[in-house]
Scaffold this motif. Structure first.
Motif, PDB file in Angstrom:
ATOM      1  N   GLY A  97      -5.543 -10.103 -12.482  1.00 33.07           N
ATOM      2  CA  GLY A  97      -6.060 -11.409 -12.889  1.00 33.07           C
ATOM      3  C   GLY A  97      -6.097 -11.516 -14.399  1.00 33.07           C
ATOM      4  O   GLY A  97      -5.879 -10.534 -15.133  1.00 33.07           O
ATOM      5  N   GLU A  98      -6.387 -12.708 -14.908  1.00 33.64           N
ATOM      6  CA  GLU A  98      -6.368 -12.943 -16.352  1.00 33.64           C
ATOM      7  C   GLU A  98      -7.378 -12.064 -17.085  1.00 33.64           C
ATOM      8  O   GLU A  98      -7.062 -11.471 -18.127  1.00 33.64           O
ATOM      9  CB  GLU A  98      -6.654 -14.422 -16.643  1.00 33.64           C
ATOM     10  N   GLU A  99      -8.585 -11.975 -16.562  1.00 34.08           N
ATOM     11  CA  GLU A  99      -9.613 -11.183 -17.236  1.00 34.08           C
ATOM     12  C   GLU A  99      -9.210  -9.726 -17.369  1.00 34.08           C
ATOM     13  O   GLU A  99      -9.358  -9.109 -18.442  1.00 34.08           O
ATOM     14  CB  GLU A  99     -10.933 -11.300 -16.466  1.00 34.08           C
ATOM     15  N   GLU A 100      -8.697  -9.138 -16.286  1.00 27.90           N
ATOM     16  CA  GLU A 100      -8.273  -7.735 -16.316  1.00 27.90           C
ATOM     17  C   GLU A 100      -7.084  -7.536 -17.246  1.00 27.90           C
ATOM     18  O   GLU A 100      -6.997  -6.539 -17.969  1.00 27.90           O
ATOM     19  CB  GLU A 100      -7.907  -7.278 -14.894  1.00 27.90           C
ATOM     20  N   SER A 103      -8.241  -7.683 -20.873  1.00 27.28           N
ATOM     21  CA  SER A 103      -8.969  -6.459 -21.198  1.00 27.28           C
ATOM     22  C   SER A 103      -8.000  -5.311 -21.460  1.00 27.28           C
ATOM     23  O   SER A 103      -8.164  -4.536 -22.420  1.00 27.28           O
ATOM     24  CB  SER A 103      -9.911  -6.101 -20.047  1.00 27.28           C
ATOM     25  N   LEU A 104      -6.973  -5.192 -20.604  1.00 24.73           N
ATOM     26  CA  LEU A 104      -5.986  -4.131 -20.752  1.00 24.73           C
ATOM     27  C   LEU A 104      -5.227  -4.260 -22.072  1.00 24.73           C
ATOM     28  O   LEU A 104      -5.128  -3.299 -22.850  1.00 24.73           O
ATOM     29  CB  LEU A 104      -5.000  -4.167 -19.573  1.00 24.73           C
ATOM     30  N   LYS A 110      -5.417  -2.884 -29.776  1.00 25.94           N
ATOM     31  CA  LYS A 110      -6.341  -2.238 -30.704  1.00 25.94           C
ATOM     32  C   LYS A 110      -5.927  -0.795 -30.973  1.00 25.94           C
ATOM     33  O   LYS A 110      -6.122  -0.275 -32.072  1.00 25.94           O
ATOM     34  CB  LYS A 110      -7.761  -2.276 -30.143  1.00 25.94           C
ATOM     35  N   THR A 111      -5.367  -0.154 -29.959  1.00 29.68           N
ATOM     36  CA  THR A 111      -4.997   1.255 -30.086  1.00 29.68           C
ATOM     37  C   THR A 111      -3.653   1.444 -30.776  1.00 29.68           C
ATOM     38  O   THR A 111      -3.500   2.328 -31.631  1.00 29.68           O
ATOM     39  CB  THR A 111      -4.951   1.925 -28.703  1.00 29.68           C
ATOM     40  N   ALA A 129       0.076 -16.561 -23.414  1.00 26.12           N
ATOM     41  CA  ALA A 129      -0.675 -17.524 -24.237  1.00 26.12           C
ATOM     42  C   ALA A 129      -2.117 -17.066 -24.438  1.00 26.12           C
ATOM     43  O   ALA A 129      -2.682 -17.214 -25.532  1.00 26.12           O
ATOM     44  CB  ALA A 129      -0.641 -18.898 -23.578  1.00 26.12           C
ATOM     45  N   ALA A 130      -2.721 -16.491 -23.400  1.00 28.33           N
ATOM     46  CA  ALA A 130      -4.104 -16.022 -23.501  1.00 28.33           C
ATOM     47  C   ALA A 130      -4.198 -14.773 -24.372  1.00 28.33           C
ATOM     48  O   ALA A 130      -5.162 -14.618 -25.140  1.00 28.33           O
ATOM     49  CB  ALA A 130      -4.650 -15.729 -22.109  1.00 28.33           C
ATOM     50  N   VAL A 131      -3.200 -13.884 -24.286  1.00 31.89           N
ATOM     51  CA  VAL A 131      -3.205 -12.673 -25.109  1.00 31.89           C
ATOM     52  C   VAL A 131      -3.122 -13.044 -26.589  1.00 31.89           C
ATOM     53  O   VAL A 131      -3.748 -12.406 -27.453  1.00 31.89           O
ATOM     54  CB  VAL A 131      -2.049 -11.733 -24.710  1.00 31.89           C
TER      55      VAL A 131
END
Length: 222
Positions: A97-100, A103-104, A110-111, A129-131
């Motif tokens: 899903g979008e939330e997962e 998060s991934l 970041k890493t 688009a969300a990323v």
């Protein structure tokens, strides 16, 4: 000495000699027969021994072949089982899903992302688009590229995820690259779980999908 006595003597001596010859002949025949029997028995034993040895060698050969065949079958089964796990893991990654998903990729960017990296999204990545709206994009001044420039940087199309192109190194964060890195690290353990009865393929697939920590990095020459 009369003629009759001489004849009788000759006859008696001839008879004794004949008997001696016959006895010698019979002895020789007995010895020959006994020798022939002994030779025949020796040959029979040697033949039986050869047959037994040959039979044992054939049995050993087929036993070794059977063990090798079983080993090949088991290796093929392990490989197929692990391939199924990662096929399921990829399907799960694509089905997050979008939330997962956010998060991934927030964690991955970041890493692994460096300031000013260019970002190429997979054409079928539905949360691109969300990323783009993640804070890490602005913090690291990441730039989105597409079209011909994207193809020149990332090469052929990839299935899911994104690709980072930097001045010093590129990082492949596509789903296939993430799963490949995971497989290189955990394949032996997953195979042991599957064939040792510790856990199901579905459970292992979930673990593989959720533990995509390795990244394929390609340094650039000056």
């Amino acid at each position: 000495m009369s003629v009759e006595s001489i004849v009788e003597r000759i006859h008696s001596e001839g008879k004794a000699e004949a008997e001696s010859i016959l006895a010698a002949g019979k002895k020789k025949a007995d010895e020959t027969e006994s020798g022939a029997k002994a030779e025949a028995e020796r040959l029979r034993r040697e033949t039986e021994s050869d047959v037994e040895k040959r039979a044992a060698a054939i049995a050993a050969h087929y036993a070794a072949t059977a063990r090798l065949d079983v080993k090949k079958i088991m290796l093929a089964a392990r490989k197929k089982a692990v391939e199924n796990v990662y096929a399921e893991a990829k399907a799960r990654l694509k089905g997050l899903g979008e939330e997962e998903t956010l998060s991934l990729f927030d964690r991955l960017l970041k890493t692994y992302a460096e300031e000013g990296d260019r970002v190429i999204f997979a054409e079928n990545f539905k949360y691109a688009a969300a990323v783009k709206l993640l804070p890490v994009f602005a913090e690291k001044k990441l730039k989105i590229v597409s079209g011909g420039e994207a193809k020149a940087l990332a090469g052929e199309k990839f299935d899911g995820g994104l690709y980072l192109s930097g001045d010093t190194a590129d990082k492949d964060l596509s789903f296939d690259a993430l799963l490949k890195a995971d497989r290189e690290k955990y394949e032996a353990g997953i195979a042991a779980d599957l064939f040792g009865g510790a856990g199901s393929a579905a459970g292992s697939a979930g673990s593989a999908a959720g533990s995509a920590a390795g990244v394929s990095a390609k340094e650039k020459s000056e």
